[in-house]
Design an enzyme around this catalytic site. Structure first.
Site, PDB file in Angstrom:
ATOM      1  N   HIS A 104       0.831  -1.198   0.000  1.00  0.00           N
ATOM      2  CA  HIS A 104       0.000   0.000   0.000  1.00  0.00           C
ATOM      3  C   HIS A 104       0.864   1.247   0.000  1.00  0.00           C
ATOM      4  O   HIS A 104       1.895   1.302   0.647  1.00  0.00           O
ATOM      5  CB  HIS A 104      -1.005   0.012   1.152  1.00  0.00           C
ATOM      6  N   VAL A 105       0.407   2.214  -0.778  1.00  0.00           N
ATOM      7  CA  VAL A 105       1.082   3.496  -0.888  1.00  0.00           C
ATOM      8  C   VAL A 105       0.262   4.506  -0.108  1.00  0.00           C
ATOM      9  O   VAL A 105      -0.936   4.651  -0.333  1.00  0.00           O
ATOM     10  CB  VAL A 105       1.200   3.929  -2.366  1.00  0.00           C
TER      11      VAL A 105
END
Length: 151
Positions: A104-105
């Site tokens: 996840h960013v």
């Protein structure tokens, strides 16, 4: 190419992607989804995830890297145009500090004097120019690994 990791059905982000866990959806494409972080640094803090379960950036197939970071770029833009933030912070953890083991960013709206100080990272110094040159040389050598895609 590394294969996708098996989430074993217990991945919070996979549940959000499947629609079995609620989240505030920000964006959805064929291969990615973005939703508000349930514990945001600042209001609007968004998490961008690939829809397939990959634990880390090295696990993500090369053909998905460009599209994923294109979406991150777009989210960084709308932090300013949509929320009126002065800028944004874009970050990703691999294993260490990765509270959910699904790539996840983080795309976080930022403003001057918002209180976030270097994301709480301790700073250090190289003992000498020679030590710094040695680290750079080690990284350059590792980048020559024929098993990795060319840069």
């Amino acid at each position: 190419m590394p294969s996708k990791s098996d989430s074993g059905g217990a991945c919070v982000f996979c549940e959000i992607i499947k629609g079995t866990r609620p989240a505030h959806l920000v964006m959805e494409t064929e291969d990615a989804m973005a939703f508000l972080d349930a514990r945001p640094l600042y209001k609007g803090h968004t998490l961008l995830v690939p829809k397939e379960h990959y634990e880390t950036l090295p696990d993500l197939p090369p053909e998905l890297v460009g599209p994923l970071f294109g979406y991150a770029r777009r989210l960084a833009t709308v932090m300013e145009t949509g929320l009126g933030a002065a800028g944004s912070f874009v970050a990703l953890n691999n294993r260490i500090s990765q509270s959910v083991p699904h790539l996840h960013v983080h795309v976080v709206p930022r403003n001057r004097k918002d209180g976030l100080r270097g994301f709480f990272w301790p700073r250090t110094k190289y003992a000498s120019e020679e030590e710094a040159a040695g680290f750079a040389a080690r990284l350059r050598e590792a980048l020559r690994d024929p098993a990795e895609p060319s840069l």
